[in-house]
Design a protein around this motif. Structure first.
Motif, PDB file in Angstrom:
ATOM      1  N   UNK A 263      -6.008  31.858 -26.947  1.00  0.00           N
ATOM      2  CA  UNK A 263      -5.055  32.715 -26.225  1.00  0.00           C
ATOM      3  C   UNK A 263      -5.557  33.001 -24.816  1.00  0.00           C
ATOM      4  N   UNK A 264      -6.856  33.197 -24.665  1.00  0.00           N
ATOM      5  CA  UNK A 264      -7.424  33.450 -23.333  1.00  0.00           C
ATOM      6  C   UNK A 264      -7.154  32.248 -22.416  1.00  0.00           C
ATOM      7  N   UNK A 265      -7.414  31.051 -22.948  1.00  0.00           N
ATOM      8  CA  UNK A 265      -7.209  29.836 -22.136  1.00  0.00           C
ATOM      9  C   UNK A 265      -5.735  29.693 -21.768  1.00  0.00           C
ATOM     10  N   UNK A 266      -4.852  29.970 -22.712  1.00  0.00           N
ATOM     11  CA  UNK A 266      -3.411  29.843 -22.447  1.00  0.00           C
ATOM     12  C   UNK A 266      -2.955  30.904 -21.454  1.00  0.00           C
ATOM     13  N   UNK A 267      -3.443  32.130 -21.610  1.00  0.00           N
ATOM     14  CA  UNK A 267      -3.059  33.206 -20.680  1.00  0.00           C
ATOM     15  C   UNK A 267      -3.486  32.850 -19.263  1.00  0.00           C
ATOM     16  N   UNK A 268      -4.699  32.309 -19.115  1.00  0.00           N
ATOM     17  CA  UNK A 268      -5.181  31.942 -17.779  1.00  0.00           C
ATOM     18  C   UNK A 268      -4.351  30.800 -17.198  1.00  0.00           C
ATOM     19  N   UNK A 269      -3.993  29.854 -18.059  1.00  0.00           N
ATOM     20  CA  UNK A 269      -3.165  28.728 -17.614  1.00  0.00           C
ATOM     21  C   UNK A 269      -1.772  29.217 -17.193  1.00  0.00           C
ATOM     22  N   UNK A 270      -1.173  30.085 -17.987  1.00  0.00           N
ATOM     23  CA  UNK A 270       0.152  30.627 -17.651  1.00  0.00           C
ATOM     24  C   UNK A 270       0.109  31.397 -16.329  1.00  0.00           C
ATOM     25  N   UNK A 271      -0.964  32.174 -16.155  1.00  0.00           N
ATOM     26  CA  UNK A 271      -1.074  33.006 -14.946  1.00  0.00           C
ATOM     27  C   UNK A 271      -1.105  32.151 -13.677  1.00  0.00           C
ATOM     28  N   UNK A 272      -1.553  30.896 -13.825  1.00  0.00           N
ATOM     29  CA  UNK A 272      -1.614  29.971 -12.674  1.00  0.00           C
ATOM     30  C   UNK A 272      -0.318  29.201 -12.479  1.00  0.00           C
ATOM     31  N   UNK A 273       0.580  29.258 -13.477  1.00  0.00           N
ATOM     32  CA  UNK A 273       1.783  28.420 -13.445  1.00  0.00           C
ATOM     33  C   UNK A 273       2.846  29.046 -12.539  1.00  0.00           C
ATOM     34  N   UNK A 274       3.306  28.304 -11.508  1.00  0.00           N
ATOM     35  CA  UNK A 274       4.270  28.895 -10.566  1.00  0.00           C
ATOM     36  C   UNK A 274       5.604  29.277 -11.204  1.00  0.00           C
ATOM     37  N   UNK A 275       5.922  28.731 -12.376  1.00  0.00           N
ATOM     38  CA  UNK A 275       7.204  29.076 -13.025  1.00  0.00           C
ATOM     39  C   UNK A 275       7.107  30.343 -13.861  1.00  0.00           C
ATOM     40  N   UNK A 276       5.895  30.904 -13.951  1.00  0.00           N
ATOM     41  CA  UNK A 276       5.678  32.109 -14.763  1.00  0.00           C
ATOM     42  C   UNK A 276       5.558  33.314 -13.835  1.00  0.00           C
ATOM     43  N   UNK A 277       6.292  34.386 -14.131  1.00  0.00           N
ATOM     44  CA  UNK A 277       6.253  35.558 -13.235  1.00  0.00           C
ATOM     45  C   UNK A 277       5.269  36.631 -13.706  1.00  0.00           C
ATOM     46  N   UNK A 278       5.182  36.859 -15.012  1.00  0.00           N
ATOM     47  CA  UNK A 278       4.235  37.865 -15.520  1.00  0.00           C
ATOM     48  C   UNK A 278       3.594  37.360 -16.804  1.00  0.00           C
ATOM     49  N   UNK A 279       2.339  37.707 -17.027  1.00  0.00           N
ATOM     50  CA  UNK A 279       1.660  37.387 -18.280  1.00  0.00           C
ATOM     51  C   UNK A 279       1.051  38.680 -18.807  1.00  0.00           C
ATOM     52  N   UNK A 280       1.343  39.011 -20.061  1.00  0.00           N
ATOM     53  CA  UNK A 280       0.769  40.204 -20.684  1.00  0.00           C
ATOM     54  C   UNK A 280      -0.291  39.777 -21.695  1.00  0.00           C
TER      55      UNK A 280
END
Ligand SMILES: *Cc1c(COP(=O)(O)O)cnc(C)c1O
Length: 382
Positions: A263-280
């Motif tokens: 989950x940590x790796x995925x959260x960090x990846x999502x946080x870098x993704x320009x199509x993602x606005x927020x990650x909780x």
């Protein structure tokens, strides 16, 4: 040589607490005592079991293990997380008041507002990220402070020690729904909670093959009152269900380590993704309660949520396109799941102030190969 033997660690307790080899045959695994009644030698003379709603040895093993994992003196097992919640709520009488966190599990909110409200139990819903909000909501007849952390689906983290203190100053019980963290990541009794609640359907069971619930605590008088309700109302798990949860619990520690790392790796990846606005995700340094989460949790767990540019339409499109992440309700199993809370798990809070954003996507990150999971999310976001 040490004089005092050290206390067994979490992993040892998970595998052995309540699970000594069986007395008659030496079976290493607790048997499934598939029986509804137990023969007595003479009237009232028995080996501790009479009728299986009141007690069953497979369930006893699970209850002992649950208590050990939460560092409590007692555990009680139920047919579901909601049956466990219902038993705690039945401690209340007409006119009593409950302070509950917003962003609480939808089924818990539904039980209090649609069932117990009718029976004269009053409810105040507050954002407990600021403990003073809970303090202000306390009334002379407040009997429960209902805490859930991390919360579902917004991953808010609440200060268990501060909230338990507020509950106790008001002579109320502090109840913590510890389903998301599991006892491996967070032990609320040690932070002052009176009752810990689990949907064992989730991480404790861990394999999406059983529905169950559990409670743990320290106070014996409280145990007596809840065990009375457990027997009086009868929301108990059958022996096979108790056995499945017990089997799941053995691997809880290793599973939670991998859930958290993935989950940590995925959260960090999502946080870098320009199509993602927020990650909780509480494991991100940008999470508003990251410091608190570090203090009261061992790691940050397998649950996270996020929003996409394009809102609800983009979220639903993505959820329909994943191949490894199954589009399904529930969480906490070895396999990864994706869902849209407002349209699925949180339908019961639609139109209330607890409703999550329509475009929120929730992941229950499983223990598959993390690169496969990230690849799947990448192709689904497109
Ligand atoms: C699933 C869940 C419950 C309810 O448990 P059931 O086993 O489905 O009855 C309660 N709290 C949380 C946080 C949950 O995720």
């Amino acid at each position: 040589m040490e004089d005092t033997p050290r206390k067994p660690g979490f992993e040892t307790l998970a595998i052995h607490a309540g699970q000594e080899p069986e007395a008659v045959t030496g079976a290493v695994v607790v048997p499934i005592f598939q029986t509804s009644t137990f023969a007595q030698e003479a009237v009232g003379k028995h080996k501790g079991y009479e009728y299986a709603r009141t007690g069953n040895p497979t369930r006893t093993a699970l209850e002992t293990c649950l208590a050990a994992l939460e560092g409590g003196r007692w555990g009680l097992a139920f047919a579901s997380g909601m049956a466990a919640t219902d038993a705690v709520a039945h401690l209340l009488s007409k006119g009593d008041h409950v302070v509950i966190t917003d962003d609480v599990y939808g089924g818990t909110y539904r039980l209090f507002t649609k069932v117990f409200a009718r029976l004269g139990i009053e409810l105040s819903v507050v954002d407990m990220r600021k403990p003073e909000a809970a303090k202000r909501a306390m009334r002379p007849r407040t009997k429960l402070v209902w805490i859930e952390t991390p919360s579902n689906p917004l991953m808010k983290v609440l200060d268990i020690a501060a909230l338990a203190d507020i509950a106790h100053r008001g002579k109320a019980l502090a109840v913590v729904d510890n389903t998301f963290a599991s006892p491996y990541l967070q032990q609320p009794l040690k932070l002052g909670a009176d009752v810990v609640l689990h949907s064992t359907t989730k991480y404790l069971g861990g394999h999406s093959d059983v529905v169950g619930g559990g409670l743990a605590g320290n106070d014996e008088e409280l145990r007596g009152r809840i065990a009375f309700l457990q027997n009086a109302a009868g929301g108990v798990p059958g022996p096979f269900d108790a056995w499945l949860v017990l089997r799941g619990a053995k691997t809880l520690a290793v599973r939670m380590e991998r859930h958290s790392a993935n989950a940590q790796a995925i959260a960090e990846w999502l946080a870098e993704n320009p199509k993602v606005t927020t990650v909780n995700y509480p494991g991100l340094a940008t999470h508003p309660q990251h410091t608190l989460a570090r203090r009261q949790m061992r790691a940050f767990g397998g649950m996270l949520s996020f929003e996409l540019r394009g809102g609800e339409v983009a979220a639903k499109r993505m959820a329909a396109r994943t191949k490894i992440f199954a589009l399904a309700e529930s969480l906490g199993g070895v396999e990864s799941l994706i869902e849209i809370p407002l349209a699925m798990t949180h339908d019961s809070v639609r139109g209330t102030k607890l409703a999550p954003p329509a475009g929120l996507v929730r992941l229950s990150v499983g223990i598959e190969t993390v690169d496969d999971l990230i690849g799947d999310l990448g192709q689904a976001i497109g």
